[in-house]
Design an enzyme around this catalytic site. Structure first.
Site, PDB file in Angstrom:
ATOM      1  N   TYR A 154       0.821  -1.220   0.000  1.00 31.29           N
ATOM      2  CA  TYR A 154       0.000   0.000   0.000  1.00 31.29           C
ATOM      3  C   TYR A 154       0.854   1.269   0.000  1.00 31.29           C
ATOM      4  O   TYR A 154       0.401   2.310   0.458  1.00 31.29           O
ATOM      5  CB  TYR A 154      -0.928  -0.012   1.217  1.00 31.29           C
ATOM      6  CG  TYR A 154      -2.157  -0.899   1.046  1.00 31.29           C
ATOM      7  CD1 TYR A 154      -3.057  -0.697  -0.003  1.00 31.29           C
ATOM      8  CD2 TYR A 154      -2.434  -1.913   1.954  1.00 31.29           C
ATOM      9  CE1 TYR A 154      -4.187  -1.494  -0.148  1.00 31.29           C
ATOM     10  CE2 TYR A 154      -3.583  -2.714   1.808  1.00 31.29           C
ATOM     11  CZ  TYR A 154      -4.449  -2.494   0.755  1.00 31.29           C
ATOM     12  OH  TYR A 154      -5.572  -3.273   0.608  1.00 31.29           O
ATOM     13  N   ARG A 204     -18.311  -6.491  -2.490  1.00 29.35           N
ATOM     14  CA  ARG A 204     -18.454  -5.503  -1.411  1.00 29.35           C
ATOM     15  C   ARG A 204     -19.901  -5.070  -1.237  1.00 29.35           C
ATOM     16  O   ARG A 204     -20.365  -4.840  -0.107  1.00 29.35           O
ATOM     17  CB  ARG A 204     -17.542  -4.295  -1.674  1.00 29.35           C
ATOM     18  CG  ARG A 204     -16.056  -4.603  -1.469  1.00 29.35           C
ATOM     19  CD  ARG A 204     -15.204  -3.474  -2.019  1.00 29.35           C
ATOM     20  NE  ARG A 204     -13.777  -3.638  -1.730  1.00 29.35           N
ATOM     21  CZ  ARG A 204     -12.820  -2.929  -2.326  1.00 29.35           C
ATOM     22  NH1 ARG A 204     -13.133  -2.026  -3.242  1.00 29.35           N
ATOM     23  NH2 ARG A 204     -11.551  -3.128  -2.010  1.00 29.35           N
ATOM     24  N   ASN A 262     -13.657  -3.776   4.056  1.00 23.30           N
ATOM     25  CA  ASN A 262     -14.297  -4.050   2.755  1.00 23.30           C
ATOM     26  C   ASN A 262     -13.901  -5.389   2.119  1.00 23.30           C
ATOM     27  O   ASN A 262     -14.012  -5.579   0.912  1.00 23.30           O
ATOM     28  CB  ASN A 262     -14.118  -2.861   1.799  1.00 23.30           C
ATOM     29  CG  ASN A 262     -12.680  -2.552   1.480  1.00 23.30           C
ATOM     30  OD1 ASN A 262     -11.777  -3.272   1.899  1.00 23.30           O
ATOM     31  ND2 ASN A 262     -12.454  -1.490   0.730  1.00 23.30           N
TER      32      ASN A 262
HETATM   33  N1  UDP Z   1      -9.211   2.687   2.828  1.00 20.38           N
HETATM   34  C1  UDP Z   1      -9.638   3.173   4.059  1.00 20.38           C
HETATM   35  N2  UDP Z   1     -10.171   4.446   4.106  1.00 20.38           N
HETATM   36  C2  UDP Z   1     -10.272   5.217   3.005  1.00 20.38           C
HETATM   37  C3  UDP Z   1      -9.835   4.721   1.773  1.00 20.38           C
HETATM   38  C4  UDP Z   1      -9.322   3.450   1.710  1.00 20.38           C
HETATM   39  O1  UDP Z   1      -9.555   2.497   5.066  1.00 20.38           O
HETATM   40  O2  UDP Z   1     -10.764   6.366   3.119  1.00 20.38           O
HETATM   41  C5  UDP Z   1      -8.656   1.332   2.759  1.00 20.38           C
HETATM   42  C6  UDP Z   1      -9.669   0.310   2.210  1.00 20.38           C
HETATM   43  O3  UDP Z   1      -9.436  -0.935   2.871  1.00 20.38           O
HETATM   44  C7  UDP Z   1      -9.270   0.222   0.747  1.00 20.38           C
HETATM   45  C8  UDP Z   1      -7.743   0.338   0.857  1.00 20.38           C
HETATM   46  O4  UDP Z   1      -7.538   1.308   1.882  1.00 20.38           O
HETATM   47  O5  UDP Z   1      -9.693  -0.987   0.145  1.00 20.38           O
HETATM   48  C9  UDP Z   1      -7.030   0.776  -0.398  1.00 20.38           C
HETATM   49  O6  UDP Z   1      -7.624   1.967  -0.870  1.00 20.38           O
HETATM   50  P1  UDP Z   1      -7.920   2.170  -2.432  1.00 20.38           P
HETATM   51  O7  UDP Z   1      -8.322   3.575  -2.629  1.00 20.38           O
HETATM   52  O8  UDP Z   1      -6.775   1.636  -3.225  1.00 20.38           O
HETATM   53  O9  UDP Z   1      -9.244   1.260  -2.629  1.00 20.38           O
HETATM   54  P2  UDP Z   1      -9.456  -0.124  -3.401  1.00 20.38           P
HETATM   55  O10 UDP Z   1      -8.510  -0.151  -4.579  1.00 20.38           O
HETATM   56  O11 UDP Z   1      -9.194  -1.229  -2.416  1.00 20.38           O
HETATM   57  O12 UDP Z   1     -10.913  -0.100  -3.820  1.00 20.38           O
END
Ligand code: UDP
Ligand code: MG
Length: 160
Positions: free
Chosen positions: A60, A113, A123
């Site tokens: 991440y 989701r 999620n």
């Molecule tokens: N996340 C969070 N708060 C936020 C945005 C993201 O806790 O406001 C977490 C969530 O678990 C998410 C992950 O960080 O799945 C990675 O974020 P991303 O924006 O890459 O979302 P994704 O690709 O998983 O949809």
């Protein structure tokens, strides 16, 4: 001839899908694997794994300036995850559609989701956001020898 040429031009991509610790704790592993299996993508890697902190931070790293980053790392390392590599034409974008929006309350019913979660911070599943990141993440989470190349028996029934 033309269909064969077009088929040859179709890019086979790979994506890294991960059942997050909440998905494992809630007994959703089989359900989540099934969504991708039933769709017709090819599973090439699968393992249950306790993620160390440094790997979570590397995975991440693009989000490391975000306020939620420390809690995200805590979440991902809070219990075992199920790591998967899936392969297929268009698999990266299609898997993102099957997964649904980051915020499960905004995710459409029918998506993982949308059907199985209620909060962004829980999620249940991860999916790579580009073919480049698919390759990067599979290389990060799997060792050489953990990815299997094989031909599913159903292949001629999935693609003409
Ligand atoms: N996340 C969070 N708060 C936020 C945005 C993201 O806790 O406001 C977490 C969530 O678990 C998410 C992950 O960080 O799945 C990675 O974020 P991303 O924006 O890459 O979302 P994704 O690709 O998983 O949809
Ligand atoms: Mg993402």
């Amino acid at each position: 001839f033309l269909p064969h040429l077009m088929a040859a031009l179709e890019q086979v991509d790979e994506t890294y899908i991960m059942v997050k610790p909440d998905g494992v704790q809630r007994g959703l592993v089989g359900e989540i694997i099934s969504r991708f299996e039933k769709k017709g993508f090819k599973l090439t890697g699968l393992k249950l794994f306790q993620c160390p902190k440094d790997l979570a931070e590397e995975h991440y790293k693009d989000l490391n300036a975000k306020p939620f980053f420390p809690k995200l790392i805590e979440y991902i390392t809070s219990g075992p995850v199920v790591c998967m590599a899936w392969e297929g034409v268009g698999v990266v974008a299609s898997a993102r559609k099957l997964i649904g929006s980051t915020n499960p309350l905004q995710a459409e019913p029918g998506t993982i989701r949308g059907d199985l979660a209620v909060q962004t911070g829980r999620n249940v599943v991860h999916g790579s956001d580009s073919p480049e990141n698919g390759k990067r993440e599979i290389a990060l989470w799997f060792k050489e020898g953990e990815i299997c190349q094989w031909t599913p028996a159903q292949e001629p029934w999935l693609r003409e």
